[in-house]
Design a protein around this motif. Structure first.
Motif, short mmCIF file in Angstrom:
data_model
loop_
_atom_site.label_atom_id
_atom_site.label_comp_id
_atom_site.label_asym_id
_atom_site.label_seq_id
_atom_site.Cartn_x
_atom_site.Cartn_y
_atom_site.Cartn_z
N LEU A 53 0.82 -1.21 0.00
CA LEU A 53 0.00 0.00 0.00
C LEU A 53 0.86 1.26 0.00
O LEU A 53 0.51 2.25 -0.65
N LEU A 54 1.97 1.22 0.72
CA LEU A 54 2.87 2.37 0.71
C LEU A 54 3.44 2.60 -0.69
O LEU A 54 3.53 3.74 -1.16
N ARG A 55 3.79 1.51 -1.36
CA ARG A 55 4.26 1.64 -2.75
C ARG A 55 3.16 2.22 -3.64
O ARG A 55 3.40 3.13 -4.45
N ALA A 56 1.95 1.67 -3.51
CA ALA A 56 0.84 2.11 -4.37
C ALA A 56 0.49 3.57 -4.13
O ALA A 56 0.02 4.26 -5.04
N SER A 57 0.73 4.06 -2.91
CA SER A 57 0.42 5.46 -2.60
C SER A 57 1.36 6.42 -3.32
O SER A 57 1.06 7.60 -3.47
N TYR A 118 16.69 0.17 -11.25
CA TYR A 118 15.47 0.86 -10.80
C TYR A 118 14.42 0.83 -11.92
O TYR A 118 14.06 1.86 -12.48
N PRO A 119 13.92 -0.37 -12.25
CA PRO A 119 12.94 -0.47 -13.33
C PRO A 119 11.59 0.12 -12.96
O PRO A 119 10.79 0.46 -13.82
N SER A 120 11.33 0.25 -11.66
CA SER A 120 10.08 0.82 -11.18
C SER A 120 10.38 2.08 -10.38
O SER A 120 11.36 2.15 -9.63
N LEU A 121 9.50 3.08 -10.51
CA LEU A 121 9.64 4.29 -9.71
C LEU A 121 9.46 4.01 -8.22
O LEU A 121 9.87 4.80 -7.37
N ASP A 122 8.84 2.88 -7.90
CA ASP A 122 8.53 2.55 -6.51
C ASP A 122 9.53 1.57 -5.90
O ASP A 122 9.27 0.96 -4.87
N THR A 123 10.69 1.42 -6.55
CA THR A 123 11.75 0.59 -6.01
C THR A 123 12.24 1.19 -4.69
O THR A 123 12.47 2.39 -4.59
#
Length: 392
Positions: A53-57, A118-123
């Motif tokens: 949820l923290l990542r999704a936020s 870092y393929p994802s911004l939420d890494t």
């Protein structure tokens, strides 16, 4: 929170989020974080579904650059967002504060390496800057060994960056720069390459899972070791490496505000309050508000300087450092005042969260960036003397 829950359950790439949307999402998480605070503390880590949820936020991506699709939030807004997270749970906020360094570290790598790791911004990147590791030079890279304490969030991280001294292929003497100082680099490894030691049995901030991390005889290619003062993304946020520590005050300000709201709710429910309690509440409000204003003012001035393409002058560096230290100390004073004013009821864990707030803030204040010796270094800088202290 249903939209974020759905986002966390899917494998689709996250939607683009600006700073305002991230702050709104974080505020929506606050009730859930409060409800699960006991679970977070007892488990001594942030549960995986809460991490999702923290990542999704968007909390993990706050420092990611616009060129990569990130929000590239300014330091004042990042501190506000972390304060809101700490209003829910200080341990979760502390982990995010550490792990959003991904936005900085990704720019200190070669572009291709940064995009790969870092393929994802939420890494998420847990990190310990202290040079507790050794990196021995071999063909194509380095063999890394080390053990780092206080690796916050390491049990749910994607990457870990550990400070190392560089050694030649003989491993006998550390390599040195032109000034004769040992070469310090950050070694970046994946979570599956780490050994976690269950050492985190502490007074407070128990839910951060800040265990010891060990790396044994791990080969890392040369492009996965980087200099904290090296290349970075374009943009104001990436021009001064000490922004690593400039986001710390938000967590303790949120912790203090959480304690204030906790005591206010208790006193309102009682429908009465002693003079000692009302005075303590007033003093706590003052400590929190003045510390917050000092932090935001110092960071706004720093941001303006960096926006202009310049580095902060000595007065601005001192203000950033002292406002951070003052936020920690003022938060501790505020929580202690409230704890004393509430009396015997404050010591029961089941009756309020105040005893956890007291333990958490005392643990946070042991961080090197919150201690008095840093303020002494700032005083030396004010006088024009040499001040040997990291990130001042």
């Amino acid at each position: 929170m249903s939209a974020m829950l759905e986002l966390a359950r899917t494998s689709l790439p996250p939607v683009e989020l600006d700073g305002a949307a991230i702050l709104e999402n974080i505020r929506a998480l606050r009730p859930m974080l409060r409800e699960r605070s006991d679970e977070i503390e007892l488990g001594r880590r942030v549960p995986d579904d809460v991490v999702a949820l923290l990542r999704a936020s968007g909390a993990m991506r706050m420092m990611m650059p616009r060129a990569w699709g990130g929000p590239e939030m300014n330091l004042v807004d990042i501190n506000i967002a972390l304060e809101e997270l700490a209003l829910g749970n200080a341990a979760a906020a502390w982990c995010v504060m550490i792990q959003l360094d991904s936005g900085l570290y990704s720019g200190m790598l070669e572009e291709d390496t940064g995009r790969r790791l870092y393929p994802s911004l939420d890494t998420a990147t847990s990190n310990v800057i202290r040079a507790a590791g050794r990196a021995r030079q071999v063909e194509g890279g380095y063999i890394v060994n080390g053990r780092w304490s206080f690796a916050s969030g390491c049990l749910h991280t994607d990457l870990f960056a550990g400070g190392c001294l560089l050694y030649g292929d003989d491993g006998d003497e550390p390599l040195k720069d032109e000034a004769g100082q040992p070469l310090h680099r950050m070694a970046l490894a994946r979570r599956d390459q780490l050994i976690a030691h269950d050492t985190w049995h502490t007074l407070g901030l128990r839910g951060t899972g800040s265990c010891d991390i060990e790396i044994k005889d791990l080969f890392l290619p040369a492009d996965q070791l980087f200099d904290l003062g090296g290349r970075a993304h374009d943009g104001a946020l990436y021009r001064w490496p000490a922004v690593l520590c400039a986001k710390m005050p938000g967590v303790v300000l949120g912790l203090a505000r959480n304690a204030i709201e906790t005591v206010e709710a208790i006193l309102r429910e009682r429908k009465e309050a002693s003079d000692q309690a009302t005075l303590a509440l007033a003093k706590a409000h003052t400590l929190y508000a003045s510390a917050r204003a000092y932090v935001h003012g110092a960071l706004a001035a720093l941001g303006a300087r960096l926006d202009a393409g310049e580095l902060p002058d000595e007065a601005e560096r001192v203000a950033v450092f002292l406002s951070r230290a003052n936020a920690f100390q003022s938060a501790r004073d505020a929580v202690q005042l409230l704890f004393d004013a509430l009396g015997g009821a404050a010591i029961y864990a089941g009756q309020s969260a105040l005893e956890r707030h007291l333990r958490d803030i005392n643990t946070a204040c042991q961080h090197v960036m919150a201690q008095r010796r840093g303020q002494e270094a700032a005083g030396r800088l004010i006088l024009g003397f040499d001040a040997q202290f990291s990130f001042l």
